[in-house]
Design a protein around this motif. Structure first.
Motif, short mmCIF file in Angstrom:
data_model
loop_
_atom_site.label_atom_id
_atom_site.label_comp_id
_atom_site.label_asym_id
_atom_site.label_seq_id
_atom_site.Cartn_x
_atom_site.Cartn_y
_atom_site.Cartn_z
N LYS A 14 0.82 -1.22 0.00
CA LYS A 14 0.00 0.00 0.00
C LYS A 14 0.85 1.26 0.00
CE LYS A 14 -3.99 -2.11 0.38
NZ LYS A 14 -4.98 -2.04 -0.65
N LEU A 15 0.22 2.32 -0.46
CA LEU A 15 0.79 3.66 -0.43
C LEU A 15 -0.10 4.52 0.46
CD1 LEU A 15 1.38 4.12 -4.25
CD2 LEU A 15 3.12 3.63 -2.57
N LEU A 16 0.46 5.60 0.95
CA LEU A 16 -0.30 6.59 1.71
C LEU A 16 -0.17 7.93 1.00
CD1 LEU A 16 -1.75 7.78 4.23
CD2 LEU A 16 0.53 8.09 5.22
N SER A 17 -1.30 8.58 0.76
CA SER A 17 -1.30 9.94 0.23
C SER A 17 -1.98 10.85 1.24
CB SER A 17 -2.05 10.01 -1.11
OG SER A 17 -1.34 9.29 -2.10
N LEU A 18 -1.33 11.98 1.52
CA LEU A 18 -1.86 12.96 2.47
C LEU A 18 -2.12 14.27 1.75
CD1 LEU A 18 0.62 12.50 5.47
CD2 LEU A 18 -1.67 11.52 5.21
N TYR A 19 -3.24 14.91 2.08
CA TYR A 19 -3.63 16.19 1.51
C TYR A 19 -4.04 17.12 2.63
CZ TYR A 19 -4.07 13.26 -2.64
OH TYR A 19 -3.82 12.37 -3.65
N LEU A 20 -3.54 18.35 2.59
CA LEU A 20 -3.92 19.38 3.54
C LEU A 20 -4.96 20.27 2.88
CD1 LEU A 20 -3.52 21.02 6.18
CD2 LEU A 20 -1.63 22.21 5.01
N LEU A 21 -6.09 20.40 3.55
CA LEU A 21 -7.15 21.28 3.05
C LEU A 21 -7.48 22.28 4.15
CD1 LEU A 21 -8.00 18.20 1.73
CD2 LEU A 21 -9.12 19.90 0.33
N THR A 22 -7.64 23.53 3.76
CA THR A 22 -7.87 24.59 4.73
C THR A 22 -9.15 25.36 4.40
OG1 THR A 22 -6.47 26.08 3.44
CG2 THR A 22 -5.40 24.84 5.21
N ASP A 23 -9.60 26.11 5.38
CA ASP A 23 -10.80 26.94 5.24
C ASP A 23 -12.02 26.10 4.80
OD1 ASP A 23 -12.18 29.33 5.46
OD2 ASP A 23 -11.86 29.85 3.36
N ILE A 24 -12.19 24.96 5.45
CA ILE A 24 -13.28 24.04 5.12
C ILE A 24 -14.61 24.65 5.56
CG2 ILE A 24 -14.21 21.70 5.47
CD1 ILE A 24 -11.49 21.80 4.02
N LYS A 25 -15.58 24.61 4.66
CA LYS A 25 -16.89 25.19 4.95
C LYS A 25 -17.97 24.14 5.17
CE LYS A 25 -15.81 29.42 2.42
NZ LYS A 25 -14.40 29.22 2.59
N VAL A 111 -5.23 5.51 2.02
CA VAL A 111 -4.40 4.33 1.87
C VAL A 111 -4.87 3.64 0.60
CG1 VAL A 111 -3.76 2.12 2.90
CG2 VAL A 111 -4.15 4.12 4.38
N HIS A 112 -3.93 3.40 -0.31
CA HIS A 112 -4.32 2.86 -1.62
C HIS A 112 -3.19 2.02 -2.21
CE1 HIS A 112 -1.83 5.96 -3.67
NE2 HIS A 112 -2.18 6.71 -2.64
N SER A 113 -3.53 1.25 -3.24
CA SER A 113 -2.51 0.55 -4.00
C SER A 113 -2.07 1.47 -5.13
CB SER A 113 -3.05 -0.78 -4.53
OG SER A 113 -4.15 -0.56 -5.37
N LYS A 114 -1.02 1.09 -5.85
CA LYS A 114 -0.47 1.95 -6.89
C LYS A 114 -1.48 2.27 -7.99
CE LYS A 114 4.25 0.78 -6.02
NZ LYS A 114 5.39 -0.02 -6.30
N ASP A 115 -2.41 1.37 -8.26
CA ASP A 115 -3.38 1.60 -9.34
C ASP A 115 -4.64 2.33 -8.87
OD1 ASP A 115 -4.05 -0.64 -7.89
OD2 ASP A 115 -4.94 -1.69 -9.58
N GLU A 116 -4.71 2.69 -7.60
CA GLU A 116 -5.89 3.38 -7.05
C GLU A 116 -5.59 4.82 -6.66
OE1 GLU A 116 -8.06 -0.23 -4.62
OE2 GLU A 116 -6.47 0.89 -3.63
N ASN A 117 -4.64 5.45 -7.30
CA ASN A 117 -4.20 6.76 -6.81
C ASN A 117 -5.07 7.94 -7.23
OD1 ASN A 117 -3.47 6.68 -9.46
ND2 ASN A 117 -1.36 7.36 -9.16
N ASN A 118 -6.20 7.72 -7.86
CA ASN A 118 -7.07 8.83 -8.24
C ASN A 118 -8.27 9.00 -7.32
OD1 ASN A 118 -5.50 9.62 -10.42
ND2 ASN A 118 -6.46 8.13 -11.77
N GLU A 119 -8.34 8.25 -6.23
CA GLU A 119 -9.46 8.30 -5.30
C GLU A 119 -9.71 9.73 -4.80
OE1 GLU A 119 -12.64 6.98 -2.88
OE2 GLU A 119 -11.63 5.98 -4.54
N PHE A 120 -8.64 10.44 -4.48
CA PHE A 120 -8.80 11.79 -3.95
C PHE A 120 -9.43 12.71 -4.99
CE2 PHE A 120 -7.32 16.14 -3.18
CZ PHE A 120 -7.83 16.33 -1.91
N GLU A 121 -8.84 12.79 -6.16
CA GLU A 121 -9.34 13.69 -7.20
C GLU A 121 -10.73 13.29 -7.70
OE1 GLU A 121 -8.22 16.60 -8.14
OE2 GLU A 121 -6.47 16.42 -6.86
N ASP A 122 -10.96 11.99 -7.85
CA ASP A 122 -12.21 11.51 -8.42
C ASP A 122 -13.38 11.53 -7.45
OD1 ASP A 122 -10.74 11.05 -10.69
OD2 ASP A 122 -10.66 8.88 -10.45
#
Length: 180
Positions: A14-25, A111-122
């Motif tokens: 597995k891979l881990l991708s982290l995203y910081l998002l601010t000013d959440i409404k 947490v995703h595998s290499k072929d699942e890396n578009n979960e965040f954007e999609d």
């Protein structure tokens, strides 16, 4: 750099991708979606995180527990919150590190595998009403005093260790247990 991605323990695949998002409404809506399982991610309070590596260590621990069928909580995402906490109280861990209705700055961990890396954007990003912020800006959203209090880190310890190293050592303290 908008996000932070790295490979977890090789046994997990597995891979881990982290995203910081601010000013959440729409935090209330996001919290409901997390609790219902509609969002396939872990959302953490940015104020409780001093360094992305803090999350990496907790996530790696949680993924290894899942791999070995040793989860203490009900899901990988709650296990991540539990593993990042220094508390053995599940409810307290979820309350301190998971988002509440008033949080405006969050970290999304996927947490995703290499072929699942578009979960965040999609699937996840379109549901978050907030600004994607470079993860390098995380320290601007960290509540250092609250973090030190939560992890029980005093001035004396910080004379010989960085805050991030002190936190990671607490999170990783039972790391070997996770591997068994």
């Amino acid at each position: 750099m908008e996000n932070y991605t790295l490979e977890l323990d090789p046994r997990s695949g597995k891979l881990l991708s982290l995203y910081l998002l601010t000013d959440i409404k729409n935090t209330i809506e996001l919290r409901k979606k997390i609790l219902s399982g509609e969002l396939k991610c872990c959302i953490l309070k940015a104020s409780m995180i001093v360094d992305p590596f803090q999350v990496v260590v907790g996530v790696n621990k949680a993924v290894l527990r899942q791999l070995n069928n040793k989860l203490i909580t009900r899901s990988l995402f709650t296990e991540i919150l539990y593993c990042i906490s220094s508390s053995t109280n599940i409810s307290q861990s979820l309350a301190k590190f998971g988002i509440n209705d008033n949080d405006k700055n969050i970290i999304v961990a996927i947490v995703h595998s290499k072929d699942e890396n578009n979960e965040f954007e999609d699937n996840i990003r379109p549901q978050i009403d907030g600004q994607l912020t470079p993860i390098s800006q995380l320290k601007n959203y960290s509540d250092i005093e609250l973090i030190k209090k939560t992890y029980k880190i005093d001035k004396e310890e910080l004379k010989v260790s960085s805050l991030a190293d002190s936190i990671v050592s607490r999170i990783g303290a039972d790391y070997q247990i996770s591997l068994k």
